[in-house]
Motif scaffolding. Sequence first.
Motif, PDB file in Angstrom:
ATOM      1  N   CYS A   1       0.966  -1.193   0.091  1.00  0.00           N
ATOM      2  CA  CYS A   1       0.041   0.130   0.087  1.00  0.00           C
ATOM      3  C   CYS A   1       0.978   1.365  -0.190  1.00  0.00           C
ATOM      4  CB  CYS A   1      -0.943  -0.202   1.177  1.00  0.00           C
ATOM      5  SG  CYS A   1      -2.214  -0.838   1.059  1.00  0.00           S
ATOM      6  N   LEU A   2       1.930   1.302   0.706  1.00  0.00           N
ATOM      7  CA  LEU A   2       2.843   2.613   0.951  1.00  0.00           C
ATOM      8  C   LEU A   2       3.549   2.688  -0.428  1.00  0.00           C
ATOM      9  CD1 LEU A   2       4.390   1.898   4.486  1.00  0.00           C
ATOM     10  CD2 LEU A   2       2.586   3.666   3.767  1.00  0.00           C
TER      11      LEU A   2
ATOM     12  N   GLU B   1       4.149   5.703  -5.499  1.00  0.00           N
ATOM     13  CA  GLU B   1       4.274   5.562  -7.041  1.00  0.00           C
ATOM     14  C   GLU B   1       3.011   6.228  -7.640  1.00  0.00           C
ATOM     15  OE1 GLU B   1       5.219   1.800  -8.701  1.00  0.00           O
ATOM     16  OE2 GLU B   1       6.832   1.376  -7.325  1.00  0.00           O
ATOM     17  N   PHE B   2       1.990   6.108  -7.219  1.00  0.00           N
ATOM     18  CA  PHE B   2       0.855   6.988  -7.788  1.00  0.00           C
ATOM     19  C   PHE B   2       0.862   8.491  -7.607  1.00  0.00           C
ATOM     20  CE2 PHE B   2      -3.899   7.841  -8.119  1.00  0.00           C
ATOM     21  CZ  PHE B   2      -4.098   7.412  -9.306  1.00  0.00           C
TER      22      PHE B   2
ATOM     23  N   GLY C   1       2.377  13.469  -9.950  1.00  0.00           N
ATOM     24  CA  GLY C   1       2.927  14.817  -9.619  1.00  0.00           C
ATOM     25  C   GLY C   1       2.062  15.506  -8.592  1.00  0.00           C
ATOM     26  N   ILE C   2       1.644  14.645  -7.807  1.00  0.00           N
ATOM     27  CA  ILE C   2       1.018  15.229  -6.434  1.00  0.00           C
ATOM     28  C   ILE C   2       1.989  14.668  -5.247  1.00  0.00           C
ATOM     29  CG2 ILE C   2      -1.051  15.272  -5.064  1.00  0.00           C
ATOM     30  CD1 ILE C   2      -2.823  14.794  -7.739  1.00  0.00           C
ATOM     31  N   ARG C   3       1.832  15.522  -4.126  1.00  0.00           N
ATOM     32  CA  ARG C   3       2.896  15.215  -3.030  1.00  0.00           C
ATOM     33  C   ARG C   3       2.398  14.036  -2.174  1.00  0.00           C
ATOM     34  NH1 ARG C   3       5.143  19.857   0.904  1.00  0.00           N
ATOM     35  NH2 ARG C   3       7.013  19.068   1.606  1.00  0.00           N
TER      36      ARG C   3
ATOM     37  N   LEU D   1      -0.192  -2.022  -8.349  1.00  0.00           N
ATOM     38  CA  LEU D   1       1.101  -1.835  -8.762  1.00  0.00           C
ATOM     39  C   LEU D   1       1.168  -2.225 -10.236  1.00  0.00           C
ATOM     40  CD1 LEU D   1       2.635  -2.330  -5.409  1.00  0.00           C
ATOM     41  CD2 LEU D   1       3.168  -0.231  -6.606  1.00  0.00           C
ATOM     42  N   THR D   2       0.696  -3.407 -10.374  1.00  0.00           N
ATOM     43  CA  THR D   2       0.873  -3.971 -11.923  1.00  0.00           C
ATOM     44  C   THR D   2       0.018  -3.313 -13.048  1.00  0.00           C
ATOM     45  OG1 THR D   2      -0.587  -5.721 -11.435  1.00  0.00           O
ATOM     46  CG2 THR D   2       1.617  -6.336 -11.133  1.00  0.00           C
ATOM     47  N   GLN D   3      -1.180  -2.689 -12.294  1.00  0.00           N
ATOM     48  CA  GLN D   3      -2.117  -2.050 -13.423  1.00  0.00           C
ATOM     49  C   GLN D   3      -1.421  -0.667 -13.568  1.00  0.00           C
ATOM     50  OE1 GLN D   3      -5.959  -2.199 -14.123  1.00  0.00           O
ATOM     51  NE2 GLN D   3      -4.947  -4.086 -14.671  1.00  0.00           N
TER      52      GLN D   3
END
Length: 436
Positions: A62-63, A68-69, A74-76, A298-300
Amino acid sequence: MTEAKTLLLEQVRKYHHEAASRSAFVPGTTPVLPSGAVLDEDDRAGLVEAALDMKIAAGARCLRFEREFARTLGIRKAHLTNSGSSANLLALAALTSRQLGDERLVPGDEVITVAAGFPTTINPIFQNGLVPVFVDVDLGTYNTTAERVEAAIGPRTRAVMIAHALGNPFPAQDIARICADHDLFLIEDNCDAVGSLHKGALTGTFGDFATVSFYPAHHLTMGEGGCVLTPNLAFARIVESLRDWGRDCWCEPGEDNRCQKRFGYQLGELPHGYDHKYTFSHVGYNLKATDLQAALGLTQLRKLPEFGAARRRNWRRLREGLDGVPGLLMPSAAPDSDPSWFGFVLTVLPEAPYERAELVSFLESRRIGTRLLFAGNITRHPAYLDLRYRVAGPLTNSDIITERTFWVGVYPGLTDEMLNYVIASIREFATRPRHR
């Protein structure tokens, strides 16, 4: 990775290819879905690996996804949730936190939104004791305008919360400027629009918060799941607290004393040294996601550019193929935008010799899935008839949407054969002779 796990995951990939083999498309028999998840061997293997590791709660995956998302958009800061609906609830609830002092929203404050929206964009306003102010949208783009938003501002207006309609960006830059000029918060419901661009910037990057859904219909899926994103670290801490039971502690699951002050705080009327892990600063929820969901996310996430390209390509194919069909208003991209489309929306014109229900019934009989544009005019639904809200201006187009609008799919799982079948079916229905 152990040898046993490696061999098992190889078998999982082999199984995927055996299980996922597709039959030939048969018009009228094979369903043409309006939306759906597109899953490959990496997705299946990622889920199985997380299950083998017995990572059944929120944890390292989750972390990693959150980091990565957030980096991708481009959001903090990003915080995973159990659904996009929960993400909307958390984003708005965060603005009612006492930690914001005099800036916080209080019961009776107003939030501008559109009447032609999905309920979970609107419900958090009611659920937090606030008052929705409903504005209309334009046909064609199905978004509201900056002018309507500005005209709706009243003495108690404190925020704007709007979704990008079916991936088509609302004028976020102009509305963000209006919010700045009037000291309003802005929440972008980006659930249908991950990867869309407005004035060269990704949607979800214009406001104080953005929300995302990972339900199978959306651009990326975790099965269920959602996310709240914000550039503001103070807002992020409030979201995290509200999501995690309302507790004040920010240690991750399994961490006991990262702050080195677990037994060194005095908050509220508690004794000094009361365990920070059991100190609560908000009346919160448990809306966390799990590592199993994050493993799929993560794979998506690696496929987001590919998925966006497919959605744009499929939308263009429908737009070109249906151009000039009598009785239908074609959709259009918002100005200065490059949408990553969620669906292809059509409105039956008043002069059409047929009704929406007839066309929808015809398509459904051919196994072509359709959906309405969510709630249409939400003020007409039984759940909202007795609730307090304000309407700013006529909701003419929202009513038209309620009566005449629907959409068909553009998701990446649709083939050229399927799209050609949709085009041919709509053309056949709209151009066949009718006698009145």
